[in-house]
Write a protein that holds these residues in place. Sequence first.
Motif, short mmCIF file in Angstrom:
data_model
loop_
_atom_site.label_atom_id
_atom_site.label_comp_id
_atom_site.label_asym_id
_atom_site.label_seq_id
_atom_site.Cartn_x
_atom_site.Cartn_y
_atom_site.Cartn_z
N ASP A 98 4.66 -18.87 25.32
CA ASP A 98 5.95 -18.18 25.43
C ASP A 98 6.98 -19.24 25.79
O ASP A 98 7.06 -19.68 26.94
CB ASP A 98 5.86 -17.12 26.53
N MET A 99 7.77 -19.67 24.80
CA MET A 99 8.65 -20.80 25.02
C MET A 99 9.80 -20.48 25.96
O MET A 99 10.38 -21.39 26.57
CB MET A 99 9.17 -21.34 23.69
N VAL B 124 6.95 -33.08 38.22
CA VAL B 124 5.97 -32.22 38.87
C VAL B 124 6.30 -30.77 38.50
O VAL B 124 7.44 -30.33 38.65
CB VAL B 124 6.02 -32.39 40.40
N VAL B 125 5.32 -30.07 37.97
CA VAL B 125 5.57 -28.72 37.47
C VAL B 125 4.58 -27.73 38.05
O VAL B 125 3.55 -28.11 38.62
CB VAL B 125 5.47 -28.68 35.92
N ASP B 126 4.90 -26.46 37.89
CA ASP B 126 4.02 -25.37 38.31
C ASP B 126 3.00 -25.15 37.20
O ASP B 126 3.28 -24.46 36.21
CB ASP B 126 4.86 -24.11 38.55
N ARG B 127 1.83 -25.73 37.37
CA ARG B 127 0.81 -25.63 36.33
C ARG B 127 0.40 -24.18 36.09
O ARG B 127 0.21 -23.77 34.93
CB ARG B 127 -0.41 -26.47 36.71
N ASP B 128 0.25 -23.41 37.15
CA ASP B 128 -0.17 -22.02 36.99
C ASP B 128 0.83 -21.25 36.13
O ASP B 128 0.43 -20.43 35.29
CB ASP B 128 -0.31 -21.34 38.35
N ALA B 129 2.12 -21.52 36.33
CA ALA B 129 3.14 -20.83 35.54
C ALA B 129 3.05 -21.21 34.07
O ALA B 129 3.21 -20.36 33.19
CB ALA B 129 4.53 -21.15 36.09
N LEU B 130 2.77 -22.48 33.79
CA LEU B 130 2.66 -22.92 32.41
C LEU B 130 1.41 -22.37 31.75
O LEU B 130 1.43 -21.96 30.58
CB LEU B 130 2.67 -24.44 32.33
N VAL B 131 0.31 -22.33 32.48
CA VAL B 131 -0.92 -21.75 31.93
C VAL B 131 -0.71 -20.27 31.65
O VAL B 131 -1.13 -19.75 30.60
CB VAL B 131 -2.10 -21.97 32.90
N ALA B 132 -0.04 -19.59 32.56
CA ALA B 132 0.24 -18.17 32.36
C ALA B 132 1.14 -17.94 31.15
O ALA B 132 1.04 -16.91 30.47
CB ALA B 132 0.90 -17.58 33.61
N ALA C 233 11.77 -22.44 31.12
CA ALA C 233 12.18 -22.22 32.50
C ALA C 233 11.56 -23.26 33.43
O ALA C 233 12.12 -23.58 34.49
CB ALA C 233 11.79 -20.82 32.95
N VAL C 234 10.41 -23.80 33.04
CA VAL C 234 9.70 -24.80 33.85
C VAL C 234 9.99 -26.21 33.34
O VAL C 234 10.17 -27.15 34.12
CB VAL C 234 8.18 -24.53 33.84
N LEU C 235 10.04 -26.35 32.01
CA LEU C 235 10.24 -27.66 31.37
C LEU C 235 11.40 -27.56 30.38
O LEU C 235 11.19 -27.39 29.18
CB LEU C 235 8.96 -28.08 30.63
N VAL D 204 9.30 -35.44 25.35
CA VAL D 204 8.56 -36.55 25.97
C VAL D 204 8.23 -36.20 27.42
O VAL D 204 7.09 -36.38 27.88
CB VAL D 204 9.35 -37.86 25.90
N ALA D 205 9.22 -35.68 28.16
CA ALA D 205 8.98 -35.30 29.55
C ALA D 205 7.93 -34.21 29.65
O ALA D 205 7.09 -34.21 30.56
CB ALA D 205 10.30 -34.85 30.18
N ALA D 206 7.97 -33.25 28.71
CA ALA D 206 7.00 -32.15 28.73
C ALA D 206 5.58 -32.66 28.47
O ALA D 206 4.63 -32.25 29.13
CB ALA D 206 7.39 -31.10 27.70
N VAL D 207 5.44 -33.56 27.49
CA VAL D 207 4.13 -34.12 27.20
C VAL D 207 3.62 -34.92 28.40
O VAL D 207 2.44 -34.87 28.76
CB VAL D 207 4.18 -35.00 25.93
N ARG D 208 4.51 -35.68 29.01
CA ARG D 208 4.12 -36.42 30.21
C ARG D 208 3.58 -35.47 31.28
O ARG D 208 2.55 -35.73 31.92
CB ARG D 208 5.32 -37.18 30.77
N ALA D 209 4.27 -34.37 31.50
CA ALA D 209 3.89 -33.44 32.55
C ALA D 209 2.52 -32.83 32.29
O ALA D 209 1.70 -32.71 33.21
CB ALA D 209 4.95 -32.35 32.67
N VAL D 210 2.26 -32.45 31.04
CA VAL D 210 1.02 -31.74 30.72
C VAL D 210 -0.17 -32.69 30.62
O VAL D 210 -1.32 -32.27 30.80
CB VAL D 210 1.21 -30.93 29.42
N THR D 211 0.10 -33.97 30.36
CA THR D 211 -1.00 -34.94 30.21
C THR D 211 -1.11 -35.90 31.39
O THR D 211 -1.91 -36.83 31.34
CB THR D 211 -0.83 -35.76 28.92
#
Length: 216
Positions: free
Chosen positions: A167-168, A199-207, A173-175, A186-193
Motif C-alpha cells: 500500500d504505497m 530509521v523506520v517503523d519496520r512493523d508499519a512497513l510490513v503491515a 507516510a513512513v518513507l 535510494v533512501a527507501a532501499v537503504r532503509a529496507v536493506t
Amino acid sequence: MLSGLSEAEAVLPSRCAPWDVAALSVHTVGALLRVGLMLEEAPPGPGVGLVSAAGYYAPDVRFSPEVNGERVRSALVAAERRADAGEPGRVLRERWRPLLARLASEEGGRVVVTRHGDPMRLTDFLVTRVVEALVHGLDLADALGREPWCSREGLGVVTGLVFGGADMVAVEAVLPGAADGGAGSVAAVRAVTGRGGPVVDRDALVAAGVWWPALG
C-alpha cells in the motif's frame, strides 16, 4: 568504478565486515557472473516448483551461519589473490559483454538452478542480480565516500520487488518519495536493506505489505 580502484581504496573497510572494498568487489562481480556459470548447466526437468525472486531471499539455509561463513571466506581468499586493485573490474568488463549476448539468445522461459539448489526462471534470477549489484553498489559507494551511482532502471527493479505489493500511501507516510525513482527511492532501499538509510517503523512497513529481504 571497479576498474579504476587504487590500492589505497581497495583496502578501505566496508559495512560488510570483514570485507574491505577489494573483497566486496570480488563478491559483487562473482554474484553477477554466476549467471554465466548457471547457463552452462542443464536446466531441471519439467514439473519442478519454481522459486521467485522474492523467495530467493527467504531467511532459510542459504543465509545460515555456515553458508554465510563460506561466502565471506571465499571472497576474502579471492581478494588476497588479486593481481591488483583493478582486477575485479577488468574481469567484469571482459566477461559481461559475452554474457549479455548469451542472455539475449536465451528463451524467456529458461529455468536455471542456483548454487543453493533453487530452480528459478532466468528472468527472476536476473532480478536478484540487479538487487545484488544495486545494494552492494551502495556499500561500495559509501566505503569509497562517493555518491551512489544507482541507475533509475535498477532502482525501478528493486523498488518494484520491495514495494510492488504494498500500500504505497502507507509506505509514503513512513518513507516519503519511496517510488520517485530518485533520492527517495535510494533512501527507501537503504532503509529496507540496512544500508544506512533512515530509521523506520519496520512493523508499519510490513503491515503495509513491504517485502523485507533476508540478506547475508
